[in-house]
Design an enzyme around this catalytic site. Sequence first.
Site, PDB file in Angstrom:
ATOM      1  N   ARG A  52       0.577   3.778  -3.261  1.00 11.97           N
ATOM      2  CA  ARG A  52      -0.059   5.061  -2.976  1.00 11.97           C
ATOM      3  C   ARG A  52       0.962   6.180  -2.810  1.00 11.97           C
ATOM      4  O   ARG A  52       0.861   7.232  -3.441  1.00 11.97           O
ATOM      5  CB  ARG A  52      -0.916   4.951  -1.706  1.00 11.97           C
ATOM      6  CG  ARG A  52      -2.079   3.990  -1.832  1.00 11.97           C
ATOM      7  CD  ARG A  52      -2.848   3.861  -0.514  1.00 11.97           C
ATOM      8  NE  ARG A  52      -3.719   2.694  -0.511  1.00 11.97           N
ATOM      9  CZ  ARG A  52      -5.053   2.733  -0.357  1.00 11.97           C
ATOM     10  NH1 ARG A  52      -5.672   3.871  -0.192  1.00 11.97           N
ATOM     11  NH2 ARG A  52      -5.759   1.624  -0.365  1.00 11.97           N
ATOM     12  N   GLU A 102     -12.024  -0.133 -10.376  1.00  8.37           N
ATOM     13  CA  GLU A 102     -11.547  -1.064 -11.397  1.00  8.37           C
ATOM     14  C   GLU A 102     -12.400  -1.076 -12.663  1.00  8.37           C
ATOM     15  O   GLU A 102     -11.877  -1.177 -13.778  1.00  8.37           O
ATOM     16  CB  GLU A 102     -11.451  -2.479 -10.818  1.00  8.37           C
ATOM     17  CG  GLU A 102     -10.320  -2.671  -9.837  1.00  8.37           C
ATOM     18  CD  GLU A 102     -10.576  -2.014  -8.484  1.00  8.37           C
ATOM     19  OE1 GLU A 102      -9.592  -1.707  -7.783  1.00  8.37           O
ATOM     20  OE2 GLU A 102     -11.755  -1.798  -8.127  1.00  8.37           O
ATOM     21  N   ASP A 160      -4.414 -10.023  -8.131  1.00  8.61           N
ATOM     22  CA  ASP A 160      -4.661  -9.099  -9.244  1.00  8.61           C
ATOM     23  C   ASP A 160      -3.463  -8.368  -9.843  1.00  8.61           C
ATOM     24  O   ASP A 160      -3.064  -8.604 -10.977  1.00  8.61           O
ATOM     25  CB  ASP A 160      -5.748  -8.078  -8.842  1.00  8.61           C
ATOM     26  CG  ASP A 160      -5.512  -7.411  -7.481  1.00  8.61           C
ATOM     27  OD1 ASP A 160      -4.436  -7.579  -6.899  1.00  8.61           O
ATOM     28  OD2 ASP A 160      -6.428  -6.693  -7.016  1.00  8.61           O
ATOM     29  N   GLU A 198       0.828  -1.210   0.000  1.00  9.70           N
ATOM     30  CA  GLU A 198       0.000   0.000   0.000  1.00  9.70           C
ATOM     31  C   GLU A 198       0.858   1.254   0.000  1.00  9.70           C
ATOM     32  O   GLU A 198       0.540   2.238  -0.668  1.00  9.70           O
ATOM     33  CB  GLU A 198      -0.937   0.001   1.214  1.00  9.70           C
ATOM     34  CG  GLU A 198      -1.949  -1.127   1.250  1.00  9.70           C
ATOM     35  CD  GLU A 198      -3.065  -0.981   0.230  1.00  9.70           C
ATOM     36  OE1 GLU A 198      -3.128   0.061  -0.459  1.00  9.70           O
ATOM     37  OE2 GLU A 198      -3.886  -1.907   0.122  1.00  9.70           O
ATOM     38  N   THR A 207      -0.792   0.685 -10.245  1.00 11.41           N
ATOM     39  CA  THR A 207      -2.076   0.080  -9.891  1.00 11.41           C
ATOM     40  C   THR A 207      -2.929   0.986  -9.010  1.00 11.41           C
ATOM     41  O   THR A 207      -4.051   0.638  -8.671  1.00 11.41           O
ATOM     42  CB  THR A 207      -1.864  -1.295  -9.233  1.00 11.41           C
ATOM     43  OG1 THR A 207      -3.098  -2.021  -9.261  1.00 11.41           O
ATOM     44  CG2 THR A 207      -1.369  -1.170  -7.804  1.00 11.41           C
TER      45      THR A 207
END
Length: 523
Positions: free
Chosen positions: A144, A405, A272, A140, A489
Amino acid sequence: MPVSHINIHLHFQSEISRLEDDINRLHDQLRKAGVHVDENPSNARKDLVEIDPVNNERREKVKEAMLHAWNSYVKYAWGMDELQPQSKNGINSFGGLGATLVDSLDTLYIMGLKDEFQKARDWVAESLDFDKDYDASVFETTIRVVGGLLSAYDLSGDKVFLEKAKDITDRLLPAWETTSGIPYNRINLAHGRAHNPGWTNGDSILADSGTEQLEFIALSQRTGDPKYQQKAENVITQLQKIYPSDGLLPIYINPHSGTASYSTITFGAMGDSFYEYLLKVWIQGNKTEHVKHYRQMWETSMEGLISLTKKTTPSNYHYICEKNGGSLSDKMDELACFAPGMLALGASGYGPEKSEQIMNLAKELARTCYNFYQTTPTKLAGENYFFHAGQDMSVGTSWNILRPETVESLMYLWRLTGNKTYQDWGWDIFQAFEKNSRIESGYVGLRDVNTGEKDNMMQSFFLAETLKYLYLLFSPPSVISFDEWVFNTEAHPLRIVPIHDNKGIGTPARPFGPLGRKQGKPE
């Protein structure tokens, strides 16, 4: 021509003239700085006239939504990780790293919100501090914070973002000090102690370990220090050793032995973005020999994805199953709705026949994901869906946390096919967010997409991803062009840098212009 249309036309003409004046002024400044520029502004004019009135209006509505979300964050949660809009307070979900602010930098910049961007930039320069006695998620924090800072640097050219990106990444690096090189997934930012969460029985998570390559390669390119790239690329080297013939890895990997543990195979949560980054590192690396193995691994995995694909009755919705051992589970996460966009992006790397097959699958899966939204009373998707013979789809976990998504995939499909249906579908989804999730003090998710009951969390990825992808869906494809940028992502665009040597380390390009996914649950 009706008077209203004449007024709109005149407005666009004056806007184009104003922008051409801005371009000419910039050309003058660049010439004075000794930079050669193309004298012909016709290319810019071509981009400007691509903006039709309907798209322009929709884009402005999305921009206004971003301003509402941002201003609510500024008012009630400034400097904190995320806003809880109903209780009008901030919460530090990621250790107090200003996650929403850092996640929003590039969105503000791309939307031309200069004052908001500058205020956020100043906070980064003066107040962003990573010396926290906090066990952070490596994944994360990378997607981010590192991604957000690098994107802000690539867009603005402001070195404060690069310096901060290097600082936080240096704090993450000890997580890769394992016997296999597969990283631990959590690390204390102050003390450098790395470990895995207790609930994985010591294993590392596939997506968490295979979704740092874009950011770390970009950081090595921009600093000239290869250590980041080496750590991240070694993970792929290790995974190549255990790569199965169908390209489908279980979600748990042992960081000591580097072997896969018996566990679920999925294109949803915890799987994913590993597959996404195989394709995108190949694109980031200019599709050269150095990154050819990424494309080969990705193509192998796409054959695996096809083997997991089934169709519903009676409506023929295509969906991607999960796999446990030898059996398929008829369940698909909304998180897996990134896959249509990924397939569309990768389709052109195949020969004509295979390319068409992959693009057709992307279109079918996008139709399914759009209907995740359309089949609920609120027209917002649940977290996952189950498929039963004769019944098409039914909501499983029924919350919606403002995930991006599906609109991400719609943006890719619109750009790569030119089919405006994808814009209309995205507009439907945006309107459902406006109707159900917008409140006076920001945006909230829904505890239940069937009843419309609201939660109390404005996820940072709503500003980083959902609103950015919607904005780009209604913008000309030249805005953050796929030829020049690759999205991480968390929807942070990273500039594709020309490669100058076989290590893949290049020189950062000029700034853009004058100016996940992941964890989260309802609160």
